[in-house]
Design an enzyme around this catalytic site. Structure first.
Site, PDB file in Angstrom:
ATOM      1  N   HIS A 133      67.792   3.806  46.616  1.00 25.34           N
ATOM      2  CA  HIS A 133      66.500   3.309  47.024  1.00 25.34           C
ATOM      3  C   HIS A 133      65.127   4.085  46.243  1.00 25.34           C
ATOM      4  CE1 HIS A 133      68.472   0.557  49.536  1.00 25.34           C
ATOM      5  NE2 HIS A 133      67.579  -0.004  49.894  1.00 25.34           N
ATOM      6  N   LYS A 165      75.921  -0.212  59.477  1.00 24.58           N
ATOM      7  CA  LYS A 165      74.296   0.212  59.731  1.00 24.58           C
ATOM      8  C   LYS A 165      74.207   0.440  61.058  1.00 24.58           C
ATOM      9  CE  LYS A 165      69.566  -0.869  59.009  1.00 24.58           C
ATOM     10  NZ  LYS A 165      68.370  -1.743  58.553  1.00 24.58           N
ATOM     11  N   ARG A 202      69.498   8.584  59.295  1.00 22.27           N
ATOM     12  CA  ARG A 202      69.215   7.004  58.881  1.00 22.27           C
ATOM     13  C   ARG A 202      68.920   7.190  57.341  1.00 22.27           C
ATOM     14  NH1 ARG A 202      66.493   2.578  62.758  1.00 22.27           N
ATOM     15  NH2 ARG A 202      66.398   1.027  61.086  1.00 22.27           N
ATOM     16  N   HIS A 242      64.329  -7.030  45.625  1.00 20.76           N
ATOM     17  CA  HIS A 242      64.752  -5.880  46.082  1.00 20.76           C
ATOM     18  C   HIS A 242      66.136  -5.289  46.059  1.00 20.76           C
ATOM     19  CE1 HIS A 242      64.791  -2.402  48.714  1.00 20.76           C
ATOM     20  NE2 HIS A 242      65.997  -2.772  49.342  1.00 20.76           N
ATOM     21  N   HIS A 292      62.891   1.757  44.611  1.00 18.03           N
ATOM     22  CA  HIS A 292      61.370   1.710  44.962  1.00 18.03           C
ATOM     23  C   HIS A 292      60.531   1.882  43.726  1.00 18.03           C
ATOM     24  CE1 HIS A 292      62.742   2.422  49.341  1.00 18.03           C
ATOM     25  NE2 HIS A 292      62.494   0.932  49.016  1.00 18.03           N
ATOM     26  N   ASN A 310      69.341   4.914  52.530  1.00 15.55           N
ATOM     27  CA  ASN A 310      68.451   4.837  51.268  1.00 15.55           C
ATOM     28  C   ASN A 310      69.153   5.172  49.917  1.00 15.55           C
ATOM     29  OD1 ASN A 310      66.235   3.936  52.387  1.00 15.55           O
ATOM     30  ND2 ASN A 310      65.872   5.794  53.306  1.00 15.55           N
ATOM     31  N   GLU A 356      64.578   7.024  63.314  1.00 18.90           N
ATOM     32  CA  GLU A 356      64.415   7.657  61.828  1.00 18.90           C
ATOM     33  C   GLU A 356      63.961   8.892  62.096  1.00 18.90           C
ATOM     34  OE1 GLU A 356      62.134   5.455  58.751  1.00 18.90           O
ATOM     35  OE2 GLU A 356      64.059   5.282  57.907  1.00 18.90           O
ATOM     36  N   LYS A 369      63.541  -2.362  63.292  1.00 23.66           N
ATOM     37  CA  LYS A 369      62.488  -2.219  62.356  1.00 23.66           C
ATOM     38  C   LYS A 369      61.609  -3.470  62.663  1.00 23.66           C
ATOM     39  CE  LYS A 369      63.491   1.795  59.490  1.00 23.66           C
ATOM     40  NZ  LYS A 369      63.302   2.444  58.439  1.00 23.66           N
ATOM     41  N   GLU A 423      73.196  -4.486  48.872  1.00 23.76           N
ATOM     42  CA  GLU A 423      73.145  -3.962  50.143  1.00 23.76           C
ATOM     43  C   GLU A 423      74.620  -3.675  50.763  1.00 23.76           C
ATOM     44  OE1 GLU A 423      70.449  -2.131  50.775  1.00 23.76           O
ATOM     45  OE2 GLU A 423      68.667  -3.295  50.128  1.00 23.76           O
ATOM     46  N   ARG A 482      52.833  -7.093  75.616  1.00 24.68           N
ATOM     47  CA  ARG A 482      53.511  -5.734  75.616  1.00 24.68           C
ATOM     48  C   ARG A 482      54.984  -6.089  75.539  1.00 24.68           C
ATOM     49  NH1 ARG A 482      49.390  -4.744  79.133  1.00 24.68           N
ATOM     50  NH2 ARG A 482      47.804  -3.266  78.451  1.00 24.68           N
TER      51      ARG A 482
HETATM   52  P1  NAD Z   1      62.673 -13.867  52.676  1.00 24.09           P
HETATM   53  O1  NAD Z   1      62.549 -13.774  54.107  1.00 24.09           O
HETATM   54  O2  NAD Z   1      61.404 -13.795  51.752  1.00 24.09           O
HETATM   55  O3  NAD Z   1      63.864 -14.900  52.083  1.00 24.09           O
HETATM   56  C1  NAD Z   1      63.766 -15.204  51.020  1.00 24.09           C
HETATM   57  C2  NAD Z   1      63.567 -16.691  50.469  1.00 24.09           C
HETATM   58  O4  NAD Z   1      64.613 -17.566  50.844  1.00 24.09           O
HETATM   59  C3  NAD Z   1      62.454 -17.143  51.305  1.00 24.09           C
HETATM   60  O5  NAD Z   1      61.731 -18.065  50.358  1.00 24.09           O
HETATM   61  C4  NAD Z   1      63.044 -18.229  52.360  1.00 24.09           C
HETATM   62  O6  NAD Z   1      62.217 -19.105  52.568  1.00 24.09           O
HETATM   63  C5  NAD Z   1      64.352 -18.445  51.393  1.00 24.09           C
HETATM   64  N1  NAD Z   1      65.501 -18.904  52.483  1.00 24.09           N
HETATM   65  C6  NAD Z   1      65.764 -18.051  53.473  1.00 24.09           C
HETATM   66  N2  NAD Z   1      66.995 -18.426  53.923  1.00 24.09           N
HETATM   67  C7  NAD Z   1      67.230 -19.648  53.390  1.00 24.09           C
HETATM   68  C8  NAD Z   1      68.312 -20.571  53.235  1.00 24.09           C
HETATM   69  N3  NAD Z   1      69.339 -20.160  54.142  1.00 24.09           N
HETATM   70  N4  NAD Z   1      68.443 -21.595  52.629  1.00 24.09           N
HETATM   71  C9  NAD Z   1      67.358 -21.641  51.630  1.00 24.09           C
HETATM   72  N5  NAD Z   1      66.400 -20.791  51.605  1.00 24.09           N
HETATM   73  C10 NAD Z   1      66.300 -19.710  52.230  1.00 24.09           C
HETATM   74  O7  NAD Z   1      63.539 -12.335  52.161  1.00 24.09           O
HETATM   75  P2  NAD Z   1      64.710 -11.660  52.661  1.00 24.09           P
HETATM   76  O8  NAD Z   1      65.309 -11.178  51.317  1.00 24.09           O
HETATM   77  O9  NAD Z   1      65.384 -12.075  53.475  1.00 24.09           O
HETATM   78  O10 NAD Z   1      64.095 -10.381  53.345  1.00 24.09           O
HETATM   79  C11 NAD Z   1      63.087  -9.678  52.582  1.00 24.09           C
HETATM   80  C12 NAD Z   1      62.109  -8.940  53.735  1.00 24.09           C
HETATM   81  O11 NAD Z   1      62.745  -8.172  54.590  1.00 24.09           O
HETATM   82  C13 NAD Z   1      60.802  -7.840  53.174  1.00 24.09           C
HETATM   83  O12 NAD Z   1      59.776  -8.360  53.701  1.00 24.09           O
HETATM   84  C14 NAD Z   1      61.523  -6.428  53.428  1.00 24.09           C
HETATM   85  O13 NAD Z   1      60.516  -5.510  53.764  1.00 24.09           O
HETATM   86  C15 NAD Z   1      62.417  -6.967  54.970  1.00 24.09           C
HETATM   87  N6  NAD Z   1      63.344  -5.854  55.284  1.00 24.09           N
HETATM   88  C16 NAD Z   1      63.100  -5.595  56.491  1.00 24.09           C
HETATM   89  C17 NAD Z   1      64.339  -4.668  56.805  1.00 24.09           C
HETATM   90  C18 NAD Z   1      64.322  -3.972  58.213  1.00 24.09           C
HETATM   91  O14 NAD Z   1      65.032  -2.888  58.485  1.00 24.09           O
HETATM   92  N7  NAD Z   1      63.497  -4.786  59.232  1.00 24.09           N
HETATM   93  C19 NAD Z   1      65.193  -4.124  56.070  1.00 24.09           C
HETATM   94  C20 NAD Z   1      65.300  -4.683  54.600  1.00 24.09           C
HETATM   95  C21 NAD Z   1      64.110  -5.504  54.305  1.00 24.09           C
HETATM   96 ZN    ZN Z   2      67.446  -2.030  50.808  1.00 24.13          ZN
END
Ligand code: NAD
Ligand code: ZN
Length: 383
Positions: free
Chosen positions: A263, A241, A256, A280, A267, A260, A251, A157, A199, A135
């Site tokens: 976006h 942010k 919030r 993205h 999307h 977007n 949200e 999130k 972003e 939990r």
């Molecule tokens: P990711 O975590 O997949 O990382 C991208 C790639 O880079 C991966 O292959 C990873 O292994 C590699 N990588 C990461 N750091 C590295 C480094 N320092 N050196 C070399 N390689 C590295 O993708 P991301 O773009 O960081 O995140 C995307 C995800 O985030 C999605 O799942 C999305 O839904 C989520 N997201 C969440 C929120 C939220 O508010 N929680 C907001 C935006 C996006």
């Molecule tokens: Zn975004």
């Protein structure tokens, strides 16, 4: 809200008893363990028994995660580490289930801290693990992508995907702290870096004209990943942010939604291109220019404001147009927009700029304007 000492900035996210600090520094990963220990003591009170930490990471950032592991061990933690497959598929209930088993094996308790070392995938999955094991156990993020630094690690999130939809299973769960070391970005692939920058530009357009001007004035530093510039743009993005999240943590008020900007189009483009084809941030960059052009059509801004965004995005190497702008039909784009989970009751909502640093939510944009913008880009980029 932001405190700075030499080479280090701290942004406080003010959420009553869930408040926490985002620490932003360069070449300090070897001391992350003492920050984690400090955050844990502050929240739960100092403990006389040995504490444990569960580091969750992926193969691509294992080297950074091993530095974090050593630092935690030096700070007195017993550490277990899980190395996951890189990529979006890792955000699944099956993977989380395996991690629950690992936590049982290591006899994790209420003081066991889950430490995410990775991008948004690792952050979202580990946060969901921490939110649900027993939990809720303490959670710390050590983001390693620019997107995770400025977006996914702020706001609480957490979650995983279902086959039916991305991010469908999840929760709001704030970390104890976030430790950002800009040096880990040195290994980040160029495309991921540029995608994260979209972003950053977004925050300037929606909330802070001065920050947008700072980005314009620091194009060389941004392209060179200069540590002092990175610390500033990450800290300011987190602060902006955080301000929005503080007003609308769950949200509910619609506030919030300003995050977007770009976006609604993005999307649709991501979905139509097939997930993973456009990154993205690339889709967001393109989507911002469509949205800005839509704002022009609605008489909210003049063309110079769109041009300013395009110029900056181009200078910092972010994609600004679809590979084939005529590839998606306006009907397909509209139907994807209506399916977007951010849509309320099938009504299209657009976040549009009214001046640099300011946006407003509109629910009364005629579809003819939405599609006219698509047609313009398909016919050749409007200037
Ligand atoms: P990711 O975590 O997949 O990382 C991208 C790639 O880079 C991966 O292959 C990873 O292994 C590699 N990588 C990461 N750091 C590295 C480094 N320092 N050196 C070399 N390689 C590295 O993708 P991301 O773009 O960081 O995140 C995307 C995800 O985030 C999605 O799942 C999305 O839904 C989520 N997201 C969440 C929120 C939220 O508010 N929680 C907001 C935006 C996006
Ligand atoms: Zn975004």
């Amino acid at each position: 809200m932001t405190h700075s000492s030499k080479n280090s900035l701290t942004v406080n996210v003010d959420l009553a008893e869930r408040s926490y600090d985002i620490q932003i520094c360069s070449d300090q990963l070897t001391v992350v363990g003492s920050s984690v220990a400090g955050w844990l003591d502050r929240r739960l009170g100092a403990s006389s028994t040995q504490q444990s930490a569960f580091v969750v990471t992926d193969r691509n950032v294992l080297a950074h995660a091993n530095v974090v592991r050593s630092s935690l061990e030096a700070a007195g933690f017993r550490v277990e580490l899980a190395e996951l497959e890189p990529g979006e598929k890792t955000k699944s209930l099956a993977v989380i289930s395996g991690l629950y088993e690992r936590m049982v094996e290591m006899k994790a308790d209420r003081r066991t801290v889950v430490v995410a070392v990775g991008g948004g995938v690792i952050g979202d999955a580990s946060g969901f693990l921490a939110a649900t094991y027993n939990r809720g156990v303490p959670f710390v993020q050590v983001p390693t992508t620019l997107l995770a630094d400025v977006d996914s690690s702020v706001g609480g999130k957490v979650g995983v995907n279902l086959a039916a939809a991305k991010n469908l299973i999840g929760s709001f769960y704030q970390p104890l702290g976030v430790f950002i070391d800009t040096a880990v970005l040195s290994t980040l692939p160029d495309r991921d870096y540029r995608s994260g920058l979209a972003e950053v530009v977004k925050y300037g357009v929606i909330l802070d004209a001065e920050f947008f001007a700072f980005l314009e004035q620091n194009v060389d530093g941004i392209n060179a990943r200069k540590p002092s510039v990175l610390r500033h743009i990450i800290a300011r993005s987190c602060e902006l942010k955080a301000q929005v999240v503080q007003e609308d943590e769950y949200e509910r008020t619609g506030l919030r939604a300003v995050l977007n900007y770009g976006h609604t189009y993005a999307h649709a483009f991501e979905a139509l291109a097939g997930y993973g084809v456009l990154m993205h941030g690339e889709a967001v960059s393109i989507g911002m220019l469509y949205a800005s052009r839509l704002a022009e059509r609605r008489g909210l801004i003049d063309a110079a404001l769109t041009a300013r965004q395009r110029t900056l995005l181009e200078q910092i190497g972010v994609v600004t147009s679809l590979p084939d702008p005529a590839a998606f039909s306006t009907d397909d784009i509209l139907s994807k927009m209506r399916l977007d989970k951010k849509t309320v009751g099938g009504e299209l909502r657009f976040i549009l700029p009214t001046k640099m640093g300011h946006v407003t939510t509109f629910t009364d944009v005629p579809e003819s304007d939405v599609t006219a913008v698509v047609d313009e880009f398909a016919a050749g980029r409007p200037e």
